[in-house]
Design an enzyme around this catalytic site. Sequence first.
Site, PDB file in Angstrom:
ATOM      1  CD  GLN A  28      62.480 -18.012  58.119  1.00 20.92           C
ATOM      2  OE1 GLN A  28      61.650 -19.195  57.927  1.00 20.92           O
ATOM      3  NE2 GLN A  28      61.630 -17.018  58.904  1.00 20.92           N
ATOM      4  CB  SER A  87      60.732 -20.740  62.726  1.00 22.46           C
ATOM      5  OG  SER A  87      60.957 -21.648  61.609  1.00 22.46           O
ATOM      6  CG  LEU A  88      55.363 -20.407  59.685  1.00 20.43           C
ATOM      7  CD1 LEU A  88      55.333 -20.146  58.065  1.00 20.43           C
ATOM      8  CD2 LEU A  88      54.236 -21.679  59.700  1.00 20.43           C
ATOM      9  NE  ARG A  90      59.690 -20.826  56.257  1.00 18.30           N
ATOM     10  CZ  ARG A  90      59.696 -21.350  57.272  1.00 18.30           C
ATOM     11  NH1 ARG A  90      58.605 -22.191  57.649  1.00 18.30           N
ATOM     12  NH2 ARG A  90      60.792 -21.203  58.242  1.00 18.30           N
ATOM     13  CG  HIS A 115      65.204 -23.696  61.978  1.00 17.59           C
ATOM     14  ND1 HIS A 115      65.285 -22.360  61.375  1.00 17.59           N
ATOM     15  CD2 HIS A 115      64.098 -23.602  62.388  1.00 17.59           C
ATOM     16  CE1 HIS A 115      64.091 -21.753  61.672  1.00 17.59           C
ATOM     17  NE2 HIS A 115      63.363 -22.729  61.878  1.00 17.59           N
ATOM     18  CD  GLN A 146      57.961 -24.530  60.380  1.00 17.41           C
ATOM     19  OE1 GLN A 146      58.222 -23.368  60.801  1.00 17.41           O
ATOM     20  NE2 GLN A 146      58.762 -25.125  59.757  1.00 17.41           N
TER      21      GLN A 146
END
Length: 275
Positions: free
Chosen positions: A222, A70-71, A95, A173, A15
Site C-alpha cells: 500500500q 491508506s493508513l 510506518r 503513495h 492521513q
Amino acid sequence: MRGGGIERAFVFPGQGTVGGEITGAARDAVLDYVGDTGVPYQLSVFAGSVDLLYRLREAGIEPDVVAGHSLGEYAAAHAAGSLGLADGVRLVAERDRLMNEASRENPGGMVALIGADPDSVVRAAEEASGIVVAANFNTPRQTVVSGQMDALERVTERVRGRKVPLEVSGAFHSPLMEGATGEMDELLRGVELEEPEIPMVGATDGVVLATADGVREALRKQMLSPVRWVDVVERLLALGVREIFEAGEDGTLTRMLRDFKRRDVEGRTAREVLS
C-alpha cells in the site's frame, strides 16, 4: 451479517484526518509502546479509529465487512480480527517514522483535483517531467496527485478542476516513499496475522481479502500503490452494503460518499451513530 447478507461496512480514514480521543484499551496499548515520548500523528489516527471501533462494538454495532483508506487499512485489519492491537500500534508507529524520514530525504506534496476527469489526471501525470503520480482515486470527481512540488505544478496546470493542496508531510503513495518500503516490508514479515474473521476490502484494488496472506500483501504494497477508493466503494455496494459507518474524527470518507450519488446507501460517522 444480518439475515445472512452483507449490509454494514465499517471504514477507517487515513492521513489527512485528525487523530481523535483515545481511551481504554487503545490508549493503554499506545502508552505501553510510546511511553511519555508523545504519540506520533499516524498512531493517533489509528488509535482514535480503534477506540471508535470498540465503542461501536460496545453498543452492539458490528460490521459485516471492513475497509481502510491508506493508513486506515491497519485499523481495518485489526477490525477484521487479523492484526492484533499491540502489533498494530507498533507497525503504525514505525510506518509514521519511516514515512517521515522518507519525506525529509525526498520532499514532495499532494494536491486534490476536484472535478477533474481521472483519466486526464493519469495522462497528465504520466506525461509530466519529474516524479509525480495519480495517488488517490477517492471519488468519481476527486483524484489526488502526489510527487515533487515542481512536477505537481506541471500536472495541475494541465487539468481542469479545483486544486486543493493537502496538509500532509510528504508525497505519499508515490515513488518518493521508496526508501520507507524495505524496512516496512521486513516489519510486516515478522508479524503474525490471523485469518480474518470478517472480510476486508483492499484499498489498492478493491479485492476482498479473506486470508491472512491477503491482508499482509495489502499492507505490504500500500505504501507505493495508489489508493483506489472508488473501487473499494463499488465493491462494498456490489457486496450488498447499505450502511457505511466511518470510524474517524472528521467524516472525510462519509463526505466523499456523497460523490457516488447513491440514494440507497447511508453514510454516517461513528459519533453520529453513537450519539
